[in-house]
Design a protein around this motif. Structure first.
Motif: not given
Length: 342
Positions: A32-36
Motif C-alpha cells: 500500500q502507498r503511504c504519502d501523508t
C-alpha cells in the motif's frame, strides 16, 4: 522506478512510502502507498504497519517527505502528531527525536537522517540477532510471542532474528508460536515467517504455553520489547507477562531481545509506561482478509490493552546489540549506557 531503500515490509521512494499491509497476511501480500501523515497514522493504528522499530523508521520517512513537500510548514506539529500515535513503543520517540534535532539543517538533512536511522536499525538487528543466536543450541525448543522478525524491522528482526541467524548457522530448532493478541499476530505473521525461514514450528493458543512448560517441552523463551525501562521492566505485546510468570515457575530461561533504541532510561519502571487500549471489537470478534466474524454479544464490555509490562525479576537476560545483560548489569544501568548518543 526501484525504491531507494527496501526491507521485507517497507519500500522507500523519493516522495512516498509503500508498506506491506500486515493485516492482509498470510493470505495475501499487498503493498500500500503511504504519502501523508494521515495515511501513516491510519496504517499504524490498524496494525498494517507494526513492529516498534518499523513504526519509528516509517515515521521518520513520513516526516522527511512531508517536510520536502511543505518546506515552510510546521514540521514540529507533524512530528507531534506522529509521536502521539503509539505511546508505548519508545522506538517511535527515538526516531522522531533524531529527526527533530535536524530541523534547523533543512529538508535534505531530514532525508539523510531518516536513511541513517534505517541503516542503523539494520545493523542493530544483525548484532542483537547474532548475540541471541549464541544462546541457542541444536535441539532447543523455543517459545516466542507476537512477531519480531523482518516484518517488524529494517533488518533480520529481534527475537525471530536470533532464530533466523541460528538457522543459518545450522542450529536445529523447534519453535512454538503463540497466536498472540491483538489480531493474532503470532498466528498470522510469525507462523508465516517461520515457514519462510524453513524453521520447524507449531502454532499454539496463548493459554497453552504453561502446559507445554509443565510437560518439559520448552527449553527457552525469546520475546521482543516495545520499551525497556531503566530498571529492566519492559513492555511487550499483551500476554508476555503471563508467559514470563509461567517460565519463571517452570525454570525456563526467559530472554528479551531488542535494540538499544528500545531502552528508555528516562522511564524508571514499568509503572511509568503508557499502555495503549485498543478497539473492543478485536475481542468481540475478528476481522481480516477472511472478512468479519463476531462471537461475543454485541455490547459485551471489553478490556483490551495492546501491551502488558513484565517485571525485570522474571527476566533471565536482556539481549541487546550492545551486549547480553543479566539482572546485576541492569541494576548498574549498563544497558542504558550509550542510549541516544550514537
Amino acid at each position: 522506478m526501484p525504491p531507494l531503500l527496501q526491507s521485507r515490509s517497507l519500500r522507500v521512494y523519493a516522495d512516498n512510502l509503500e508498506y506491506l499491509d500486515q493485516t492482509r497476511l498470510p493470505q495475501a501480500e499487498q503493498w500500500q502507498r503511504c504519502d501523508t501523515p494521515d495515511a501513516w497514522q491510519s496504517a499504524v493504528k490498524n496494525l498494517a504497519i507494526r513492529g516498534a522499530p518499523l513504526i519509528g523508521l516509517s515515521a521518520a520517512f513520513v516526516l522527511a517527505q512531508t517536510a520536502a513537500r511543505h518546506p515552510n510548514g510546521d514540521w514540529q506539529s507533524v512530528s507531534d502528531r506522529l509521536r502521539a500515535t503509539r505511546p508505548t513503543a519508545v522506538n517511535l520517540m527515538y526516531c522522531l527525536d533524531a529527526m527533530e534535532a535536524c530541523f534547523e539543517q533543512g529538508v535534505a538533512a531530514l532525508a539523510e537522517r531518516a536513511a541513517e536511522l534505517f541503516a542503523e536499525d539494520r545493523a542493530l538487528c544483525q548484532r542483537m540477532a547474532e548475540r541471541g543466536a549464541d544462546l541457542l543450541q541444536s535441539g532447543d525448543r523455543v517459545l516466542t510471542h507476537c512477531n519480531t522478525g523482518a516484518l517488524a524491522t529494517a533488518g533480520v528482526g529481534t527475537a525471530i532474528g536470533a532464530l533466523a541467524i541460528a538457522k543459518q548457522r545450522g542450529v536445529a530448532l523447534h519453535v512454538y508460536v503463540d497466536e498472540t493478541r491483538p489480531l493474532l499476530q503470532g498466528g498470522r505473521l510469525t507462523a508465516w515467517e517461520m515457514a519462510d525461514l524453513d524453521i520447524p514450528y507449531q502454532l499454539i493458543a496463548d493459554s497453552m504455553a504453561a502446559s507445554l512448560m509443565a510437560a518439559g517441552k520448552v527449553d527457552k523463551v525469546m520475546v521482543g520489547a516495545d520499551r525497556i525501562c531503566a530498571n529492566g521492566d519492559f513492555a511487550n505485546k499483551v500476554g508476555t507477562y503471563m508467559l514470563a510468570v509461567a517460565a519463571h515457575y517452570h525454570n525456563v530461561p526467559f530472554y528479551v531481545v531488542a535494540p538499544y533504541t528500545t531502552v528508555d532510561p528516562a522511564c524508571a519502571s514499568g509503572s511509568d509506561i503508557p499502555i495503549e487500549q485498543r478497539d473492543a471489537a478485536e475481542i468481540r470478534g475478528a476481522s481480516g482478509a477472511f472478512g468479519d466474524v463476531v462471537w461475543a454479544p454485541e455490547n459485551a464490555p471489553v478490556w483490551n490493552p495492546a501491551f502488558d509490562v513484565t517485571p525485570a525479576t522474571l527476566v533471565t537476560a536482556w539481549v541487546l546489540d550492545t551486549g547480553i545483560f543479566d539482572a546485576a548489569a541492569i541494576a548498574r544501568g549498563e544497558h542504558c549506557q550509550g542510549r541516544g548518543e550514537r
